[in-house]
Write an enzyme that holds these catalytic residues in place. Structure first.
Site, mmCIF file in Angstrom:
data_model
loop_
_atom_site.group_PDB
_atom_site.id
_atom_site.type_symbol
_atom_site.label_atom_id
_atom_site.label_comp_id
_atom_site.label_asym_id
_atom_site.label_seq_id
_atom_site.Cartn_x
_atom_site.Cartn_y
_atom_site.Cartn_z
ATOM 1 N N LYS A 144 0.825 -1.234 0.000
ATOM 2 C CA LYS A 144 0.000 0.000 0.000
ATOM 3 C C LYS A 144 0.849 1.271 0.000
ATOM 4 C CE LYS A 144 -2.819 -3.134 -0.155
ATOM 5 N NZ LYS A 144 -3.122 -3.602 -1.535
ATOM 6 N N ASP A 169 -7.178 -0.691 -5.041
ATOM 7 C CA ASP A 169 -7.841 -1.465 -3.996
ATOM 8 C C ASP A 169 -7.372 -0.972 -2.615
ATOM 9 O OD1 ASP A 169 -7.897 -4.931 -2.867
ATOM 10 O OD2 ASP A 169 -9.474 -3.413 -2.869
ATOM 11 N N ASN A 170 -8.168 -1.215 -1.579
ATOM 12 C CA ASN A 170 -7.762 -1.035 -0.182
ATOM 13 C C ASN A 170 -7.491 0.392 0.259
ATOM 14 O OD1 ASN A 170 -5.923 -3.746 -1.194
ATOM 15 N ND2 ASN A 170 -7.618 -3.991 0.257
ATOM 16 N N GLU A 199 -12.615 -7.540 1.637
ATOM 17 C CA GLU A 199 -12.977 -8.856 1.103
ATOM 18 C C GLU A 199 -13.376 -9.837 2.222
ATOM 19 O OE1 GLU A 199 -10.238 -7.166 0.233
ATOM 20 O OE2 GLU A 199 -8.425 -8.313 0.481
HETATM 21 C C1 LIG Z 1 6.542 -2.907 -4.473
HETATM 22 N N1 LIG Z 1 6.483 -3.513 -5.764
HETATM 23 C C2 LIG Z 1 5.951 -4.737 -5.992
HETATM 24 N N2 LIG Z 1 6.191 -5.310 -7.203
HETATM 25 C C3 LIG Z 1 5.682 -6.536 -7.465
HETATM 26 N N3 LIG Z 1 4.926 -7.247 -6.611
HETATM 27 C C4 LIG Z 1 4.673 -6.703 -5.406
HETATM 28 C C5 LIG Z 1 5.154 -5.430 -5.041
HETATM 29 N N4 LIG Z 1 4.713 -5.140 -3.793
HETATM 30 C C6 LIG Z 1 3.996 -6.205 -3.382
HETATM 31 N N5 LIG Z 1 3.971 -7.147 -4.352
HETATM 32 C C7 LIG Z 1 3.249 -8.428 -4.307
HETATM 33 O O1 LIG Z 1 1.863 -8.100 -4.276
HETATM 34 C C8 LIG Z 1 1.193 -8.812 -3.229
HETATM 35 C C9 LIG Z 1 0.968 -7.885 -2.090
HETATM 36 C C10 LIG Z 1 -0.214 -7.340 -1.870
HETATM 37 C C11 LIG Z 1 -0.394 -6.410 -0.700
HETATM 38 N N6 LIG Z 1 -1.791 -6.410 -0.335
HETATM 39 C C12 LIG Z 1 -2.141 -6.230 0.935
HETATM 40 O O2 LIG Z 1 -1.295 -6.040 1.810
HETATM 41 C C13 LIG Z 1 -3.579 -6.322 1.280
HETATM 42 C C14 LIG Z 1 -3.918 -6.415 2.636
HETATM 43 C C15 LIG Z 1 -5.250 -6.521 3.034
HETATM 44 C C16 LIG Z 1 -5.583 -6.594 4.456
HETATM 45 C C17 LIG Z 1 -6.628 -5.825 4.971
HETATM 46 C C18 LIG Z 1 -6.950 -5.891 6.343
HETATM 47 C C19 LIG Z 1 -6.246 -6.745 7.179
HETATM 48 F F1 LIG Z 1 -6.560 -6.824 8.480
HETATM 49 C C20 LIG Z 1 -5.208 -7.530 6.662
HETATM 50 C C21 LIG Z 1 -4.883 -7.454 5.300
HETATM 51 C C22 LIG Z 1 -6.274 -6.556 2.061
HETATM 52 C C23 LIG Z 1 -5.921 -6.463 0.697
HETATM 53 O O3 LIG Z 1 -6.877 -6.490 -0.268
HETATM 54 C C24 LIG Z 1 -4.589 -6.326 0.306
HETATM 55 O O4 LIG Z 1 -4.321 -6.195 -1.027
HETATM 56 C C25 LIG Z 1 2.149 -9.920 -2.848
HETATM 57 O O5 LIG Z 1 1.951 -11.033 -3.688
HETATM 58 C C26 LIG Z 1 3.508 -9.262 -3.068
HETATM 59 O O6 LIG Z 1 4.523 -10.223 -3.306
HETATM 60 MG MG LIG Z 2 -6.150 -5.743 -2.111
#
Ligand SMILES: CNc1ncnc2c1ncn2[C@@H]1O[C@H](/C=C/CNC(=O)c2cc(-c3ccc(F)cc3)cc(O)c2O)[C@@H](O)[C@H]1O
Ligand SMILES: [Mg+2]
Length: 214
Positions: A144, A169-170, A199
């Protein structure tokens, strides 16, 4: 040995979804997350908002930041016109490996290019590596605190054109305060908040849709 949540999610898809049927893959993941284990997919409620934006934009080029297990990747790609291209970035090799199998199960491998790497490294290479001029739609769903820097990077790299849509999202849960502040106050964007729920829960969350004005 212990499996991971993404592995258990993939197993649920292979058990309950029909090969080549993207909507059954989406349904199987939503069922898994509601009945077995919560996971951070955009989910069914926000997913309907995502579907309506994708259908409205009818994009030829889509960029997704943060593939995770490929739920939104499949959801978006299942609605794209025939020659459209979706590029999705995922830097966790385990998640990328699971997502590739989810995408393959849905039969969407020819519409989706999953690139294993970090958004910060790959956004500047989009033109030279993939022949992309600009993106019609960007779905932000990765770390985020990276929404804002990556949006500025896309602007600098000339990847946004007048009318490009950013869908984030979020923006409430976990929240993206610096991104929201920027995008809602910048004269270069027109933004709209679609209120929904985190979600598979009753907590508030939502999607922010922003049009780049050029
Ligand atoms: C920074 N550049 C980047 N380049 C490529 N991939 C990246 C990335 N950063 C993260 N990622 C990848 O995306 C994904 C990360 C997503 C992060 N999403 C969240 O933290 C998230 C978290 C919540 C959440 C909400 C409430 C809660 F209590 C707990 C969690 C809900 C969501 O819908 C979310 O999307 C992973 O697969 C990670 O390896
Ligand atoms: Mg999300």
């Amino acid at each position: 040995t212990q499996t991971t949540r993404p592995q258990r999610m993939l197993a649920a898809v292979q058990k309950n979804a029909t090969r080549g049927d993207p909507r059954s893959v989406v349904k199987a993941i939503d069922q898994f997350c509601r009945q077995k284990e919560w996971a951070m997919n955009v989910g069914d409620e926000k997913g309907c908002i995502l579907d309506s934006v994708v259908t409205e934009v009818n994009p030829a080029t889509v960029l997704e930041l943060g593939t995770y297990c490929g739920y939104s990747t499949v959801r978006i790609a299942s609605l794209l016109p025939p020659d459209a291209k979706l590029i999705t970035l995922e830097f966790n090799p385990h998640n990328a490996a699971i997502a590739r199998q989810v995408i393959a199960w849905a039969g969407l491998g020819d519409k989706i290019q999953l690139v294993e790497g970090a958004s910060g490294d790959w956004i500047p290479k989009m033109k030279e590596k993939f022949g992309i001029e600009t993106f019609d739609l960007v779905f932000l769903d990765h770390w985020k605190d990276r929404y804002l820097p990556d949006t500025k990077l896309m602007e600098e790299c000339g990847l946004l054109r007048k009318g490009s849509i950013l869908l984030a999202d979020n923006v409430i849960s976990p929240g993206t305060p610096d991104y929201l502040e920027y995008i809602r106050n910048s004269p270069r964007y027109k933004s709209q908040y679609f209120r929904s729920h985190l979600e598979y829960t009753k907590a508030e969350d939502g999607l922010e849709k922003s049009v780049f004005l050029g």
